[in-house]
Design an enzyme around this catalytic site. Sequence first.
Site, PDB file in Angstrom:
ATOM      1  N   ARG A  69     -58.227   5.789  20.718  1.00 15.93           N
ATOM      2  CA  ARG A  69     -57.816   4.565  20.059  1.00 15.93           C
ATOM      3  C   ARG A  69     -56.609   3.795  20.303  1.00 15.93           C
ATOM      4  NH1 ARG A  69     -60.894   4.561  14.737  1.00 15.93           N
ATOM      5  NH2 ARG A  69     -59.998   6.713  14.915  1.00 15.93           N
TER       6      ARG A  69
ATOM      7  N   LYS B 194       0.873  -1.225  -0.019  1.00 14.07           N
ATOM      8  CA  LYS B 194      -0.064   0.006  -0.132  1.00 14.07           C
ATOM      9  C   LYS B 194       0.896   1.332   0.169  1.00 14.07           C
ATOM     10  CE  LYS B 194      -4.380  -0.718   2.102  1.00 14.07           C
ATOM     11  NZ  LYS B 194      -5.156  -0.814   3.167  1.00 14.07           N
TER      12      LYS B 194
ATOM     13  N   THR C 176     -11.367  -1.111  12.623  1.00 10.95           N
ATOM     14  CA  THR C 176     -11.759  -1.858  13.977  1.00 10.95           C
ATOM     15  C   THR C 176     -12.761  -3.079  13.421  1.00 10.95           C
ATOM     16  OG1 THR C 176     -13.492  -0.036  13.937  1.00 10.95           O
ATOM     17  CG2 THR C 176     -11.689   0.110  15.483  1.00 10.95           C
TER      18      THR C 176
ATOM     19  N   PHE D 275     -41.816   8.689  23.597  1.00 19.48           N
ATOM     20  CA  PHE D 275     -42.930   7.481  24.335  1.00 19.48           C
ATOM     21  C   PHE D 275     -42.956   6.591  23.184  1.00 19.48           C
ATOM     22  CE2 PHE D 275     -46.952   6.232  26.525  1.00 19.48           C
ATOM     23  CZ  PHE D 275     -46.410   5.273  27.281  1.00 19.48           C
TER      24      PHE D 275
ATOM     25  N   HIS E 170     -28.766   3.610   8.066  1.00 23.73           N
ATOM     26  CA  HIS E 170     -28.341   3.223   6.835  1.00 23.73           C
ATOM     27  C   HIS E 170     -28.867   1.986   6.430  1.00 23.73           C
ATOM     28  CE1 HIS E 170     -25.025   6.638   6.825  1.00 23.73           C
ATOM     29  NE2 HIS E 170     -26.259   7.209   6.662  1.00 23.73           N
TER      30      HIS E 170
ATOM     31  N   LYS F 298     -52.210  -1.231  13.782  1.00 26.76           N
ATOM     32  CA  LYS F 298     -53.197  -1.788  12.934  1.00 26.76           C
ATOM     33  C   LYS F 298     -52.544  -2.332  11.499  1.00 26.76           C
ATOM     34  CE  LYS F 298     -56.399   0.429  10.873  1.00 26.76           C
ATOM     35  NZ  LYS F 298     -56.262   0.341   9.373  1.00 26.76           N
TER      36      LYS F 298
ATOM     37  N   CYS G  64     -53.984   3.929  13.541  1.00 29.87           N
ATOM     38  CA  CYS G  64     -53.393   3.309  12.253  1.00 29.87           C
ATOM     39  C   CYS G  64     -51.991   2.695  12.550  1.00 29.87           C
ATOM     40  CB  CYS G  64     -53.100   4.532  11.413  1.00 29.87           C
ATOM     41  SG  CYS G  64     -54.873   5.592  10.966  1.00 29.87           S
TER      42      CYS G  64
ATOM     43  N   LYS H 130     -21.875   7.886  14.934  1.00 27.71           N
ATOM     44  CA  LYS H 130     -21.376   6.872  13.856  1.00 27.71           C
ATOM     45  C   LYS H 130     -22.207   5.665  13.849  1.00 27.71           C
ATOM     46  CE  LYS H 130     -18.973   5.061  10.466  1.00 27.71           C
ATOM     47  NZ  LYS H 130     -19.144   5.549   9.418  1.00 27.71           N
TER      48      LYS H 130
HETATM   49  N1  LIG Z   1     -14.285   1.706   4.785  1.00 22.49           N
HETATM   50  C1  LIG Z   1     -15.108   2.589   4.904  1.00 22.49           C
HETATM   51  O1  LIG Z   1     -16.059   3.207   4.085  1.00 22.49           O
HETATM   52  C2  LIG Z   1     -15.239   3.522   6.385  1.00 22.49           C
HETATM   53  C3  LIG Z   1     -16.122   4.681   6.388  1.00 22.49           C
HETATM   54  C4  LIG Z   1     -16.287   5.477   7.731  1.00 22.49           C
HETATM   55  C5  LIG Z   1     -15.341   4.785   8.634  1.00 22.49           C
HETATM   56  N2  LIG Z   1     -14.832   3.557   8.409  1.00 22.49           N
HETATM   57  C6  LIG Z   1     -14.003   3.119   9.623  1.00 22.49           C
HETATM   58  O2  LIG Z   1     -12.854   3.632   9.717  1.00 22.49           O
HETATM   59  C7  LIG Z   1     -12.027   2.495  10.228  1.00 22.49           C
HETATM   60  C8  LIG Z   1     -10.994   2.050   9.131  1.00 22.49           C
HETATM   61  O3  LIG Z   1     -11.601   1.511   8.039  1.00 22.49           O
HETATM   62  P1  LIG Z   1     -11.044   0.846   6.821  1.00 22.49           P
HETATM   63  O4  LIG Z   1     -12.104   0.558   6.026  1.00 22.49           O
HETATM   64  O5  LIG Z   1     -10.129   1.812   6.298  1.00 22.49           O
HETATM   65  O6  LIG Z   1     -10.162  -0.333   7.459  1.00 22.49           O
HETATM   66  P2  LIG Z   1      -8.924  -1.222   6.763  1.00 22.49           P
HETATM   67  O7  LIG Z   1      -8.870  -2.326   7.559  1.00 22.49           O
HETATM   68  O8  LIG Z   1      -9.377  -1.487   5.358  1.00 22.49           O
HETATM   69  O9  LIG Z   1      -7.776  -0.205   6.753  1.00 22.49           O
HETATM   70  C9  LIG Z   1      -7.036  -0.100   7.924  1.00 22.49           C
HETATM   71  C10 LIG Z   1      -5.424   0.025   7.598  1.00 22.49           C
HETATM   72  O10 LIG Z   1      -4.916   0.039   8.697  1.00 22.49           O
HETATM   73  C11 LIG Z   1      -3.652  -0.532   8.760  1.00 22.49           C
HETATM   74  N3  LIG Z   1      -3.025  -0.746   9.750  1.00 22.49           N
HETATM   75  C12 LIG Z   1      -3.297  -1.728  10.807  1.00 22.49           C
HETATM   76  N4  LIG Z   1      -2.588  -1.740  11.902  1.00 22.49           N
HETATM   77  C13 LIG Z   1      -1.890  -0.567  11.732  1.00 22.49           C
HETATM   78  C14 LIG Z   1      -0.940  -0.022  12.536  1.00 22.49           C
HETATM   79  N5  LIG Z   1      -0.452  -0.348  13.645  1.00 22.49           N
HETATM   80  N6  LIG Z   1       0.048   1.051  11.808  1.00 22.49           N
HETATM   81  C15 LIG Z   1      -0.745   1.449  10.851  1.00 22.49           C
HETATM   82  N7  LIG Z   1      -1.591   1.059   9.980  1.00 22.49           N
HETATM   83  C16 LIG Z   1      -2.187   0.261  10.484  1.00 22.49           C
HETATM   84  C17 LIG Z   1      -3.984  -1.821   7.686  1.00 22.49           C
HETATM   85  O11 LIG Z   1      -2.875  -2.075   7.278  1.00 22.49           O
HETATM   86  C18 LIG Z   1      -5.091  -1.133   6.982  1.00 22.49           C
HETATM   87  O12 LIG Z   1      -4.203  -0.638   5.719  1.00 22.49           O
HETATM   88  C19 LIG Z   1     -12.815   1.530  10.872  1.00 22.49           C
HETATM   89  O13 LIG Z   1     -12.877   1.760  12.149  1.00 22.49           O
HETATM   90  C20 LIG Z   1     -13.956   1.608  10.041  1.00 22.49           C
HETATM   91  O14 LIG Z   1     -15.205   1.207  10.925  1.00 22.49           O
HETATM   92  C21 LIG Z   1     -14.726   3.018   7.304  1.00 22.49           C
END
Ligand SMILES: NC(=O)c1ccc[n+]([C@@H]2O[C@H](COP(=O)([O-])OP(=O)(O)OC[C@H]3O[C@@H](n4cnc5c(N)ncnc54)[C@H](O)[C@@H]3O)[C@@H](O)[C@H]2O)c1
Length: 451
Positions: free
Chosen positions: A331, A35, A86, A262, A217, A271, A268, A210
């Site tokens: 009702r 990456k 996460t 509440f 959604h 029912k 409606c 969040k």
């Molecule tokens: N994907 C989405 O569209 C989206 C949108 C909003 C929020 N989020 C949230 O954002 C967060 C990240 O999501 P994501 O989809 O990018 O996750 P992902 O797992 O695709 O990417 C996370 C990145 O972090 C890197 N990583 C892991 N440990 C690391 C470390 N110690 N140091 C540096 N880099 C490290 C991984 O190699 C990976 O590239 C999550 O909490 C997710 O819920 C995601």
Amino acid sequence: MRILIWGLGCPGLVSAACLAQMGHDVIGIDIDEAKVSAINSGHSPFREPGLTPLLEENVKRGRLRAITASRDCVQNADVSFISVGTPSASTGALDTSQVESVAETIASELRGTAHFHQVVLRSTVCPGFTREVLAPRLEKISGRRIGRDLALAVCPEFLREGNALDDFREAPFSALGTIESRSAEMFSELARSLPGEVVQMSAEEAEMLKLMNNSFHALKVGFANEMGRICAAGGVDPEKLMALLCRDTRLNISPAYLSPGFAFGGPCLPKDIAAITTHARSAGIKLPILESVLPSNEAHFDACVRAIRATGLRDVGILGLAFKSGSDDLRNSPSLRLAAHLHHEGFSVRAYNPDEEPGTLSESNRRVLERLLPHYDQILRPSLEAVLASSSLIIITQRRPELTLTPEMLKDYDVKVLDLIDPASTWATPSGDRACNRASTIEIRNSLAGA
Ligand SMILES: NC(=O)c1ccc[n+]([C@@H]2O[C@H](COP(=O)([O-])OP(=O)(O)OC[C@H]3O[C@@H](n4cnc5c(N)ncnc54)[C@H](O)[C@@H]3O)[C@@H](O)[C@H]2O)c1
């Protein structure tokens, strides 16, 4: 500003590119070497419309680069965005180990240094994580104090993959959650680069917002698909109907029906939910979301009864019996049901129904009252004051101007008020000292009386 972005998945890398484009000096950090090298050659490592040209431009101009390890970066940076993953653990809880590991690295690099640093959590976490896990860990390892020589905020990411650049730039607001209000000021410079209006809140509110957004959604998709199945099975065009549903921005795509309060009732909604689910079942179509709507309403009604029981007060007064404000219809009224339920549980119940005198009841309402509250003439009081004078607990189930209690009105009565349409006061849980000034237990908050 000099910004570090930890984790270069979609939200991390999109933030990195957009912040670099605004002129910030951005370093992205990711443990994934492939990456990092793709980014440094100006290519997005995943498909995201518009991202590669933005990366190419900002890498070329020297405003953005990616690295695999952060050695000595933190002490030369103003801000760290934590955007690592996460994922779901096997229990369904969020696995926050990546966030914790990055926080530990940042904190240990800060230890023994003097440069002020701001940590912004962008990853999705559950309410309480920042205050209870992240903040103590950062403070312990760095030897710093949040709000003094370290700043910490939760700023959740709301973008969608595939639309991420536009979602980032055109966000209607940015949520900035802190564990104490002083910290918010420490982010004033960064706040100028966050998209939309910056709304300050507690860390728990930002964390919950969040999850609330994504829950909504997912619920919308599930609802649309259930409607699609039942429409198609009946030979009805679901697209056409959903387009019409969305055209109603007064009741449907609007804040209407989206205030926690509440239980619902009336002639409606219960029912018709029963009707559509029964109709679907007879056609062999499963609608689990709609099937759970009435049980959800019952669970909410039961929770309200438990909150009333928890007050320990037994002389209760209910203001307004119609199924909602602005109507006199009894009702399926949840307020009337509550009165009947409490009466059967042995509470001493009084009620004031401003819409009708007991002697001038409509035939329909009289029948409802006789069925649910046969002794209604002993329960109904002729005025609000008569209920206040004979109750130790006033239960608010609907917001109506004519039933608004002012401190002036309450000062002569020995009553507490349980406001079931103010979830902040009714449903607060025993989770200690929250920044948002919520009660620490389910408590009878005589907020209207200013007590
Ligand atoms: N994907 C989405 O569209 C989206 C949108 C909003 C929020 N989020 C949230 O954002 C967060 C990240 O999501 P994501 O989809 O990018 O996750 P992902 O797992 O695709 O990417 C996370 C990145 O972090 C890197 N990583 C892991 N440990 C690391 C470390 N110690 N140091 C540096 N880099 C490290 C991984 O190699 C990976 O590239 C999550 O909490 C997710 O819920 C995601």
